[in-house]
Design a protein around this motif. Structure first.
Motif, short mmCIF file in Angstrom:
data_model
loop_
_atom_site.label_atom_id
_atom_site.label_comp_id
_atom_site.label_asym_id
_atom_site.label_seq_id
_atom_site.Cartn_x
_atom_site.Cartn_y
_atom_site.Cartn_z
N VAL A 16 0.83 -1.21 0.00
CA VAL A 16 0.00 0.00 0.00
C VAL A 16 0.86 1.26 0.00
O VAL A 16 1.86 1.34 0.71
N VAL A 17 0.47 2.22 -0.82
CA VAL A 17 1.09 3.54 -0.86
C VAL A 17 0.01 4.53 -0.45
O VAL A 17 -1.03 4.62 -1.10
N GLY A 28 -3.34 -0.34 6.74
CA GLY A 28 -2.46 -0.38 7.90
C GLY A 28 -2.90 -1.35 8.99
O GLY A 28 -2.21 -1.52 9.99
N SER A 29 -4.03 -2.01 8.79
CA SER A 29 -4.55 -2.92 9.82
C SER A 29 -4.07 -4.35 9.63
O SER A 29 -4.31 -5.19 10.49
N GLY A 30 -3.45 -4.63 8.50
CA GLY A 30 -3.04 -6.00 8.22
C GLY A 30 -4.11 -6.79 7.48
O GLY A 30 -3.91 -7.96 7.15
N ALA A 84 1.84 2.62 -9.01
CA ALA A 84 1.62 3.94 -8.41
C ALA A 84 2.94 4.45 -7.85
O ALA A 84 3.53 3.83 -6.98
N GLU A 85 3.41 5.58 -8.40
CA GLU A 85 4.65 6.20 -7.95
C GLU A 85 4.44 7.69 -7.81
O GLU A 85 3.75 8.32 -8.62
N ALA A 119 -2.60 0.38 -4.04
CA ALA A 119 -1.96 -0.89 -3.71
C ALA A 119 -1.24 -1.38 -4.96
O ALA A 119 -1.87 -1.58 -6.00
N ASN A 120 0.06 -1.51 -4.87
CA ASN A 120 0.86 -2.01 -5.99
C ASN A 120 0.98 -3.52 -5.89
O ASN A 120 1.22 -4.06 -4.81
#
Length: 142
Positions: free
Chosen positions: A4-5, A29-31, A70-71, A103-104
C-alpha cells in the motif's frame, strides 16, 4: 503480494474495472485487505494494482484497477484533502472518505539454484576455533 502507498492516486493508469463498497475491516495499515479488489486484480493479467478510497465509518472501500505502478513522480499526491482525491470526486462523495491510496501488485518469483558446496575449509576453521577455545578453557582451570 500487494504493498500500500498512502495518499496517492493515478487516474491516468486506471483500467475500466473497479468495485464499490468492498468490505475492508480495519482499513489500510490494519493487516487486512479488500479481498474482492485483490481477487479482481489477480484475475486481470495486466493489472499492476489498484487505487482505493476508504470509509472508516462503514469499513468499506471503492477500488479502480491500474495498468501500471503507483509512484509519487507520476501520480496525484496529497491525501483526502489534496490532489490524490481529485479524480475520485467524479466517482464518489468525499464526505465519508477517510483515506485515499494505492496498492501495488508484486509477483514473487521463486527460482531453484543448484550449486556445489564444499564446506571442508569452513569445517576445518571451525574445528580449529573449537580446539583453541577448549585449550583456553582448560588452561583457566585451577
Amino acid at each position: 503480494v500487494y504493498g500500500v502507498v498512502d495518499d496517492i492516486s493515478c487516474p491516468h493508469l486506471w483500467i475500466e474495472s473497479g468495485l464499490k463498497g468492498v468490505e475492508w475491516l480495519g482499513g489500510p495499515g490494519s493487516g487486512t485487505s479488500p479481498t474482492a479488489c485483490l481477487k479482481l486484480c489477480n484475475q486481470r493479467p495486466h493489472c499492476q494494482g489498484f487505487d482505493f478510497v476508504y470509509r472508516e465509518s462503514s469499513q468499506t472501500a471503492d477500488c479502480v484497477l491500474r495498468s501500471g505502478r503507483a509512484e509519487d513522480e507520476e501520480c496525484n499526491v496529497g491525501g483526502v484533502e489534496g490532489a490524490a482525491m481529485d479524480p475520485w470526486l467524479q466517482i464518489v462523495s468525499s464526505k465519508l472518505v477517510t483515506k485515499v491510496g494505492a496498492a501495488n501488485r508484486y509477483e514473487l518469483i521463486e527460482k531453484m539454484v543448484e550449486r556445489q558446496m564444499n564446506c571442508s575449509e569452513w569445517r576445518e576453521e571451525l574445528a580449529e576455533k573449537i580446539r583453541k577455545a577448549e585449550i583456553t578453557s582448560l588452561q583457566d582451570l585451577p
